[in-house]
Design a protein around this motif. Structure first.
Motif, mmCIF file in Angstrom:
data_model
loop_
_atom_site.group_PDB
_atom_site.id
_atom_site.type_symbol
_atom_site.label_atom_id
_atom_site.label_comp_id
_atom_site.label_asym_id
_atom_site.label_seq_id
_atom_site.Cartn_x
_atom_site.Cartn_y
_atom_site.Cartn_z
ATOM 1 N N GLU A 7 -7.618 -3.897 13.842
ATOM 2 C CA GLU A 7 -8.617 -4.525 12.975
ATOM 3 C C GLU A 7 -7.955 -5.446 11.952
ATOM 4 O OE1 GLU A 7 -11.256 -1.731 11.196
ATOM 5 O OE2 GLU A 7 -12.021 -0.978 13.107
ATOM 6 N N LEU A 8 -6.835 -5.006 11.394
ATOM 7 C CA LEU A 8 -6.107 -5.841 10.438
ATOM 8 C C LEU A 8 -5.594 -7.109 11.119
ATOM 9 C CD1 LEU A 8 -4.113 -3.069 8.529
ATOM 10 C CD2 LEU A 8 -5.944 -4.484 7.581
ATOM 11 N N TYR B 111 -7.512 2.166 -0.186
ATOM 12 C CA TYR B 111 -7.314 1.433 1.070
ATOM 13 C C TYR B 111 -8.543 0.604 1.436
ATOM 14 C CZ TYR B 111 -6.468 0.223 5.880
ATOM 15 O OH TYR B 111 -6.313 -0.493 7.041
ATOM 16 N N LEU C 237 -7.611 -8.243 0.962
ATOM 17 C CA LEU C 237 -6.837 -8.907 2.009
ATOM 18 C C LEU C 237 -7.594 -10.075 2.631
ATOM 19 C CD1 LEU C 237 -5.287 -5.801 3.816
ATOM 20 C CD2 LEU C 237 -4.057 -7.500 2.445
ATOM 21 N N GLU D 75 -6.958 0.841 13.452
ATOM 22 C CA GLU D 75 -6.929 0.165 12.153
ATOM 23 C C GLU D 75 -5.979 -1.027 12.194
ATOM 24 O OE1 GLU D 75 -8.772 0.089 8.452
ATOM 25 O OE2 GLU D 75 -9.075 1.461 10.147
ATOM 26 N N TRP D 76 -4.858 -0.838 12.852
ATOM 27 C CA TRP D 76 -3.854 -1.893 13.010
ATOM 28 C C TRP D 76 -4.476 -3.109 13.701
ATOM 29 C CZ3 TRP D 76 1.482 -1.136 11.790
ATOM 30 C CH2 TRP D 76 2.340 -2.157 12.195
ATOM 31 N N LYS E 171 -8.665 -3.392 2.022
ATOM 32 C CA LYS E 171 -9.054 -3.985 3.303
ATOM 33 C C LYS E 171 -10.317 -4.834 3.200
ATOM 34 C CE LYS E 171 -10.546 -2.680 7.961
ATOM 35 N NZ LYS E 171 -10.931 -1.557 8.846
ATOM 36 N N GLU E 172 -11.314 -4.334 2.474
ATOM 37 C CA GLU E 172 -12.623 -4.988 2.477
ATOM 38 C C GLU E 172 -12.791 -6.071 1.410
ATOM 39 O OE1 GLU E 172 -15.433 -1.829 2.190
ATOM 40 O OE2 GLU E 172 -14.844 -0.908 4.102
ATOM 41 N N MET F 195 -8.248 -9.597 11.448
ATOM 42 C CA MET F 195 -8.518 -10.244 10.158
ATOM 43 C C MET F 195 -7.488 -11.330 9.852
ATOM 44 S SD MET F 195 -9.349 -6.824 7.891
ATOM 45 C CE MET F 195 -9.121 -7.699 6.334
ATOM 46 N N LEU G 102 0.558 -7.278 4.597
ATOM 47 C CA LEU G 102 0.445 -5.937 4.030
ATOM 48 C C LEU G 102 1.755 -5.197 4.272
ATOM 49 C CD1 LEU G 102 -1.122 -3.576 2.774
ATOM 50 C CD2 LEU G 102 -2.022 -3.064 5.059
ATOM 51 N N VAL H 284 -4.305 -10.539 9.204
ATOM 52 C CA VAL H 284 -3.357 -9.933 8.265
ATOM 53 C C VAL H 284 -2.136 -9.438 9.039
ATOM 54 C CG1 VAL H 284 -2.983 -8.046 6.621
ATOM 55 C CG2 VAL H 284 -5.191 -9.241 6.690
ATOM 56 N N TYR I 293 0.853 -1.188 0.000
ATOM 57 C CA TYR I 293 0.000 0.000 0.000
ATOM 58 C C TYR I 293 0.887 1.236 0.000
ATOM 59 C CZ TYR I 293 -3.348 3.582 1.352
ATOM 60 O OH TYR I 293 -4.116 4.726 1.385
#
Length: 205
Positions: free
Chosen positions: A85-86, A50, A58, A82-83, A54-55, A89, A64, A91, A8
């Motif tokens: 949340e990733l 972005y 990934l 945000e970190w 993300k949605e 997921m 990432l 990621v 990214y």
């Protein structure tokens, strides 16, 4: 690596270039087709590139890769959310210029501890910098005021013949346009001053 590498890159305006970031991502091993970009402010995460990444792209196990942390965003509190949340997921994240934050091949405990420590430190540093900027601004304003420098719009000076010409206008001896012409004023300035000075104009009639 069980997943894929995605990159990214972001700049804030359309006239800025992404080349330096893209080159760093490619050198890290990210295929150019897997690099998502934005030319948008980092004040929040409402960015098309972005959000698509993300949605819709990934998946758990993916990594990432970003060259610098501030390419992800500017607000460290938002970045931290945000970190997390990733991470939920599945990621992993690699910051090329800040290896201490890299989550790949670390345990969940290590990821959490390192991220919390680093983000708290960054948030503290950012707040101290904001305080320094405010202090410098306050000192600059204080010094400028001491030197007689005034801020804001310069007050429009009223011509010596203003009241006399306005009286002629109000008495019907000349038009408003003729009055403006004699005073050398634009329409907006003329009516603004007339509105402000009307009590004095009437008093002098």
């Amino acid at each position: 690596m069980s997943g894929r590498l995605f990159g990214y890159a972001r700049v804030s305006t359309t006239d800025q270039h992404l080349d330096r970031q893209i080159e760093a991502l490619r050198n890290y091993g990210v295929a150019e087709r897997d690099i998502i970009t934005d030319k948008f402010s980092g004040k929040d995460f409402n960015r098309q590139g972005y959000l698509t990444l993300k949605e819709h792209i990934l998946r758990s196990g993916d990594i990432l890769v970003i060259k610098e942390l501030d390419r992800l965003g500017r607000d460290y509190e938002q970045i931290k959310i945000e970190w997390q949340e990733l991470q939920k997921m599945g990621v992993d994240i690699v910051i090329i210029d800040m290896p201490i934050l890299n989550t790949a091949e670390k345990s969940d405990l290590e990821k959490s501890l390192i991220a919390n420590i680093v983000f708290e430190l960054l948030a503290y540093t950012a707040e101290k910098e904001r305080q320094k900027i405010k202090a410098r601004q306050a000192e600059g304003i204080k010094l400028a005021l001491a030197k007689g420098i005034h801020f804001g719009r310069k007050k429009t000076e009223i011509p010596e013949n203003f009241y006399a010409e306005c009286n002629r206008w109000l008495e019907g001896e000349q038009t408003a346009i003729a009055t403006m012409h004699k005073l050398g004023m634009k329409k907006t300035t003329f009516y603004k001053i007339v509105n402000e000075q009307m009590p004095e104009i009437v008093r002098r009639c």
